[in-house]
Design a protein around this motif. Structure first.
Motif, PDB file in Angstrom:
ATOM      1  N   GLY A   1      27.332 -47.211   8.129  1.00  0.00           N
ATOM      2  CA  GLY A   1      26.689 -46.600   7.309  1.00  0.00           C
ATOM      3  C   GLY A   1      25.605 -45.502   7.951  1.00  0.00           C
ATOM      4  O   GLY A   1      26.012 -44.420   7.386  1.00  0.00           O
ATOM      5  N   TYR A   2      24.987 -45.564   8.658  1.00  0.00           N
ATOM      6  CA  TYR A   2      24.715 -44.897   9.292  1.00  0.00           C
ATOM      7  C   TYR A   2      25.232 -43.642  10.819  1.00  0.00           C
ATOM      8  O   TYR A   2      25.624 -42.504  10.155  1.00  0.00           O
ATOM      9  N   TYR A   3      26.634 -44.312  11.546  1.00  0.00           N
ATOM     10  CA  TYR A   3      27.597 -43.141  12.089  1.00  0.00           C
ATOM     11  C   TYR A   3      28.117 -42.594  10.552  1.00  0.00           C
ATOM     12  O   TYR A   3      28.677 -41.343  10.603  1.00  0.00           O
ATOM     13  N   GLN A   4      28.960 -43.393   9.241  1.00  0.00           N
ATOM     14  CA  GLN A   4      29.449 -42.634   8.606  1.00  0.00           C
ATOM     15  C   GLN A   4      28.344 -41.605   7.881  1.00  0.00           C
ATOM     16  O   GLN A   4      29.243 -40.327   7.745  1.00  0.00           O
ATOM     17  N   LYS A   5      26.802 -41.182   7.997  1.00  0.00           N
ATOM     18  CA  LYS A   5      26.224 -40.232   7.399  1.00  0.00           C
ATOM     19  C   LYS A   5      26.163 -39.309   8.097  1.00  0.00           C
ATOM     20  O   LYS A   5      26.654 -37.916   7.914  1.00  0.00           O
ATOM     21  N   ILE A   6      25.479 -39.500   9.663  1.00  0.00           N
ATOM     22  CA  ILE A   6      24.959 -38.398   9.829  1.00  0.00           C
ATOM     23  C   ILE A   6      25.966 -38.488  11.215  1.00  0.00           C
ATOM     24  O   ILE A   6      26.130 -36.842  11.646  1.00  0.00           O
ATOM     25  N   VAL A   7      26.528 -39.211  11.585  1.00  0.00           N
ATOM     26  CA  VAL A   7      28.223 -38.750  12.502  1.00  0.00           C
ATOM     27  C   VAL A   7      28.565 -37.930  11.793  1.00  0.00           C
ATOM     28  O   VAL A   7      29.801 -36.575  12.141  1.00  0.00           O
ATOM     29  N   GLY A   8      29.153 -38.871  10.460  1.00  0.00           N
ATOM     30  CA  GLY A   8      30.073 -37.735   9.998  1.00  0.00           C
ATOM     31  C   GLY A   8      29.839 -36.318   9.665  1.00  0.00           C
ATOM     32  O   GLY A   8      30.420 -35.761   9.328  1.00  0.00           O
ATOM     33  N   ALA A   9      28.149 -35.936   9.017  1.00  0.00           N
ATOM     34  CA  ALA A   9      28.745 -35.008   8.496  1.00  0.00           C
ATOM     35  C   ALA A   9      28.940 -33.790  10.169  1.00  0.00           C
ATOM     36  O   ALA A   9      28.878 -32.332   9.600  1.00  0.00           O
ATOM     37  N   PHE A  10      27.971 -34.693  11.610  1.00  0.00           N
ATOM     38  CA  PHE A  10      27.992 -34.181  12.358  1.00  0.00           C
ATOM     39  C   PHE A  10      29.791 -33.310  12.694  1.00  0.00           C
ATOM     40  O   PHE A  10      30.279 -31.885  12.762  1.00  0.00           O
ATOM     41  N   LYS A  11      30.633 -34.332  12.260  1.00  0.00           N
ATOM     42  CA  LYS A  11      31.848 -34.076  12.888  1.00  0.00           C
ATOM     43  C   LYS A  11      33.166 -33.262  11.465  1.00  0.00           C
ATOM     44  O   LYS A  11      33.889 -32.076  12.109  1.00  0.00           O
ATOM     45  N   ARG A  12      31.831 -33.201  10.545  1.00  0.00           N
ATOM     46  CA  ARG A  12      32.815 -32.384   8.977  1.00  0.00           C
ATOM     47  C   ARG A  12      32.296 -31.131   9.876  1.00  0.00           C
ATOM     48  O   ARG A  12      33.290 -29.529   9.540  1.00  0.00           O
ATOM     49  N   LEU A  13      31.567 -30.504  10.222  1.00  0.00           N
ATOM     50  CA  LEU A  13      30.524 -29.592  10.483  1.00  0.00           C
ATOM     51  C   LEU A  13      31.412 -28.465  11.644  1.00  0.00           C
ATOM     52  O   LEU A  13      31.759 -27.544  11.634  1.00  0.00           O
ATOM     53  N   ARG A  14      31.402 -29.443  12.556  1.00  0.00           N
ATOM     54  CA  ARG A  14      31.872 -29.031  13.886  1.00  0.00           C
ATOM     55  C   ARG A  14      33.197 -28.277  13.412  1.00  0.00           C
ATOM     56  O   ARG A  14      33.905 -27.601  14.167  1.00  0.00           O
ATOM     57  N   ALA A  15      34.660 -29.087  12.534  1.00  0.00           N
ATOM     58  CA  ALA A  15      35.669 -28.957  12.537  1.00  0.00           C
ATOM     59  C   ALA A  15      35.239 -27.381  12.002  1.00  0.00           C
ATOM     60  O   ALA A  15      37.142 -26.755  11.703  1.00  0.00           O
ATOM     61  N   ARG A  16      34.472 -27.065  11.290  1.00  0.00           N
ATOM     62  CA  ARG A  16      35.282 -25.782   9.833  1.00  0.00           C
ATOM     63  C   ARG A  16      34.492 -24.614  11.563  1.00  0.00           C
ATOM     64  O   ARG A  16      33.954 -24.027  10.914  1.00  0.00           O
ATOM     65  N   MET A  17      33.382 -24.669  12.700  1.00  0.00           N
ATOM     66  CA  MET A  17      32.725 -24.110  13.589  1.00  0.00           C
ATOM     67  C   MET A  17      32.657 -23.907  14.462  1.00  0.00           C
ATOM     68  O   MET A  17      32.316 -24.679  15.350  1.00  0.00           O
ATOM     69  N   PRO A  18      33.791 -23.326  14.672  1.00  0.00           N
ATOM     70  CA  PRO A  18      34.470 -22.220  16.679  1.00  0.00           C
ATOM     71  C   PRO A  18      33.590 -22.153  17.459  1.00  0.00           C
ATOM     72  O   PRO A  18      32.366 -21.574  16.810  1.00  0.00           O
ATOM     73  N   VAL A  19      33.727 -23.010  18.751  1.00  0.00           N
ATOM     74  CA  VAL A  19      32.497 -23.093  20.044  1.00  0.00           C
ATOM     75  C   VAL A  19      32.580 -21.433  19.651  1.00  0.00           C
ATOM     76  O   VAL A  19      33.901 -20.803  19.678  1.00  0.00           O
TER      77      VAL A  19
END
Length: 548
Positions: free
Chosen positions: A186-204
């Motif tokens: 549940g920790y990974y789903q919330k915290i890491v999941g939010a990071f992955k969602r953001l990174r997917a739409r935030m180009p380097v």
């Protein structure tokens, strides 16, 4: 609960966890912390106290974490976590200290007295979550906590090896299901999941690159980040070091405390000039960044730098969604570099509050604002968001114009990515990487936002650390007599001078902090103040040496 029902409390103590030392131990900033071989009876008794606390809170879950954080491996410790995932309420620290220090024969009566004192309904169910770090002494101590909970008919649940912030997260989720799922997944789903969602739409973009070196301090944070690394799909290229293999010792010449205190790089990390490195601490609740420049100099980005980066980014997003009426404030301790405070007030134009050392003080102050950002200079901190803020952001996400909804979407993920219960090295790592990526800056550009004043932190052994007392958020010494006036005299002779002393909440030492305009002057000021403490507070060991 009738007196006869408490007999098992003494039976467990006598047979399995007898008090074999007369060393007095006190519940401090981070709970009890000392040599591991002195702790079994203490942790057993904290199992008892957790059950009592749970019943006072109408059966809500209380946490017990077995850890000594940034201390070296022979040490260990225990702290209790309150139902909202926060530190144990301060009014219970004296109760914890009393229960830890009574004799075995007094324990049953003392337990009964505490139950009466706090008005616990011992007929209620009681829930206790137990977690531990990677120390070889932790399993035995975790077992003592479980037996303590069972002795008062509580229901313990063991999570095994987890970071301290994970246990805080689990406790919060168990008591507030809207916050998340009380499990590691549940920790990974919330915290890491939010990071992955953001990174997917935030180009380097810009000068940012997605390669990050991580010093895991040979502790649990590095182990968990290795698990997370496999799920990141290349969104963040983690290079892990000091993850507990190859004979590496917990926190020995590595980790956040080593980097912050010694201003030197950890052992075991491959360094490339200008490449950013994040150092965690042993239980995963602290993080600092640094880089080595082309002159082989370490440039530290500590808790102050992290706080200013995150506060300015969140504030920018609030302006983009049209919610600039929400208050954003930073909370610091006296250890914060004076240059950071000046930058926050003059450049970011945000309010700053200084509170006493200890995360519990920062956390409670941060809760007074719509968005509260708090970090100790050592890298322990997080961001907290009021219910008003979360509701406002959600409403704008649903009803705002296209640009407002886009910024609100980012901010909602930022909120999910944040472990609001306590400082969390893993959560903070993802927040920092998000802010750097969004700004398109590298660590050198981050460092150039302001110039730190040279500072120094010293530890001084004294006969009794409690001789040194302070007021005004640790900035003024109230005892021993004459110490503050001597510090004032010394500071007055140094350009940009600032210094204070305080008794450590985690070690049997007095800490001396100093700032000045040059490295030479800060070394001089620190040594002079340390000598004053040595003379007035009964120093032991080698007298501080004054620079020539």
């Amino acid at each position: 609960m009738p007196p006869s029902s408490l007999r098992v409390v003494y039976a467990f103590a006598r047979e399995m966890y007898p008090k074999t030392t007369d060393v007095f131990i006190q519940y401090g900033t981070a709970g009890f912390r000392t040599k591991a071989n002195l702790l079994e009876h203490v942790v057993y008794r904290m199992g008892l106290l957790a059950v009592i606390r749970s019943r006072v809170k109408n059966g809500r879950t209380i946490g017990i974490m077995i850890t000594a954080s940034h201390n070296l491996e022979p040490d260990n410790g225990v702290k209790l976590v309150d139902p909202d995932g926060e530190m144990l309420d301060g009014s219970w620290e004296e109760i914890a200290t009393r229960m830890a220090n009574v004799s075995d024969t007094e324990l049953e009566a003392t337990t009964a007295d505490v139950i009466r004192q706090v008005g616990a309904d011992m007929a209620l169910k009681a829930s206790v979550y137990v977690g531990m770090d990677t120390r070889y002494t932790s399993p035995r101590l975790a077992s003592a906590a479980v037996h303590g909970a069972m002795a008062l008919k509580g229901t313990p649940k063991e999570f095994g090896i987890v970071t301290t912030p994970m246990l805080h997260f689990f406790v919060k989720c168990r008591n507030d299901e809207t916050y998340g799922t009380p499990s590691e997944e549940g920790y990974y789903q919330k915290i890491v999941g939010a990071f992955k969602r953001l990174r997917a739409r935030m180009p380097v973009a810009g000068e940012y690159n997605n390669t990050l070196y991580v010093d895991g301090a040979n502790g649990v944070g590095g182990k968990k980040l290795n698990i997370i690394k496999k799920t990141l799909d290349g969104e963040l290229d983690l290079h892990m070091f000091n993850t507990g293999g190859n004979g590496g010792k917990l926190n020995l010449n590595c980790g956040a405390d080593h980097v912050k205190s010694t201003q030197t790089a950890p052992v075991g990390v491959e360094h490339v000039p200008w490449q950013r490195v994040a150092s965690l601490d042993g239980d995963g609740d602290r993080i600092v960044y640094y880089y080595i420049d082309d002159k082989n100099k370490l440039n530290l980005l500590d808790g102050d730098r992290i706080a200013t980066l995150l506060a300015s980014y969140v504030n920018q997003l609030l302006k983009e969604i049209g919610a600039s009426d929400l208050s954003v404030a930073l909370v610091q301790t006296a250890y914060a570099n004076g240059a950071s405070t000046k930058y926050i007030t003059e450049q970011l134009k945000m309010p700053v509050t200084c509170v006493s050392t200890g995360v519990k003080h920062l956390h409670h102050e941060a809760l007074k604002y719509d968005v509260g950002v708090y970090f100790e200079a050592n890298g322990h901190g997080t961001v907290v968001y009021s219910g008003k803020t979360k509701e406002a952001v959600r409403k704008i996400f649903e009803e705002g114009d296209q640009e407002q909804r886009k910024a609100a979407s980012i901010l909602l993920d930022i909120i999910d990515m944040t472990n609001e219960t306590v400082g969390d090295a893993l959560s903070d790592l993802f927040l920092v990487e998000t802010a750097l990526c969004a700004r398109g800056i590298n660590t050198k550009q981050w460092m150039q936002l302001y110039d730190d004043l040279p500072c120094q932190l010293m530890k001084l052994s004294v006969k009794d650390r409690n001789v040194v007392t302070t007021a005004d958020a640790d900035q003024q010494s109230t005892s021993p007599e004459g110490l503050q006036s001597r510090i004032d005299e010394l500071v007055a002779n140094i350009p940009s001078g600032r210094s204070f002393v305080r008794a450590s909440g985690t070690e049997d030492v007095v800490r001396v902090y100093a700032e000045a305009d040059t490295q030479e002057n800060v070394q001089k000021l620190a040594a002079q103040v340390a000598q004053a403490v040595y003379d007035l507070a009964g120093g032991v060991g080698t007298r501080p040496t004054l620079p020539e």
